[in-house]
Design an enzyme around this catalytic site. Sequence first.
Site, PDB file in Angstrom:
ATOM      1  N   ASP A   1       0.856  -1.112  -0.113  1.00 34.68           N
ATOM      2  CA  ASP A   1       0.048   0.048  -0.076  1.00 34.68           C
ATOM      3  C   ASP A   1       0.769   1.216  -0.076  1.00 34.68           C
ATOM      4  OD1 ASP A   1      -2.368  -1.812   0.086  1.00 34.68           O
ATOM      5  OD2 ASP A   1      -2.219  -1.533   2.304  1.00 34.68           O
ATOM      6  N   TYR A   2       0.241   2.351  -0.491  1.00 29.35           N
ATOM      7  CA  TYR A   2       0.715   3.510  -0.508  1.00 29.35           C
ATOM      8  C   TYR A   2       1.352   4.031   0.739  1.00 29.35           C
ATOM      9  CZ  TYR A   2       1.353   8.778  -1.171  1.00 29.35           C
ATOM     10  OH  TYR A   2       1.762  10.021  -1.414  1.00 29.35           O
TER      11      TYR A   2
END
Length: 245
Positions: free
Chosen positions: A102-103
């Site tokens: 994820d970011y």
Amino acid sequence: MERLQKVIARAGIASRRKSEELIKEGKVKVNGKIVTELGIKVTQSDRVEVNGIQIEKEEPVYFLLYKPRGVISSVSDDKGRKVVTDFFPYIQERIFPVGRLDYDTSGLLVLTNDGEFANLLMHPSNQIDKVYVAKTKGIPSKENLKKLERGIHLEDGKTAPAKVKLLSADKQKQTSIIEITIHEGRNRQVRRMFEAIGHDVLKLKRERYSFLTLNGLSAGEARQLTHHEVKLLRGLSLESTKKNS
């Protein structure tokens, strides 16, 4: 020389089994001629087309990146945000991440231009351990940690059993550091698992992927995988896939 189906799979067009089907269906050309035999081998100089589109043949490369937070696990982003391939400005091969983080998640990410290798690692039956360390809001009870270990119901189904270890707890700040080992790769899985027991993840890092670690690397740094590491990963993946197929 390499088998035609292996070249197609490595280019990321399809799995090796699907590549064999494409050949048998007459959808593959070598130097302008349709090929339907599976035993044929090709060289780097041969022109290979699948469904009329020429595939690019590159020497396979394999990297391990310590992905920082605030980076997209992709080769491009329409919003102009930093992507993982930005850390490889001098690499000419068209590499891509194997799976994603994820970011807001940091940690270990494998990148390659070998589509067959990537498909093998990401196969649903592959049970390669992925070890994360999470900082959570609040201190989960032993019972809640047991729920994570047994598998927890999420909107996309129950998770497989996990290994969970409470590393530390700060009663004053009401935060915990927890190590969790999973082998699935669902979207935002670790964060959703902790949310399901009522503890949001404040920080998340993937520290290990199978036997690979971040030792010697700082955030944003990368190294090439050794031939032995690639061979070992491939072997573990094949063994796991066969065992669970």
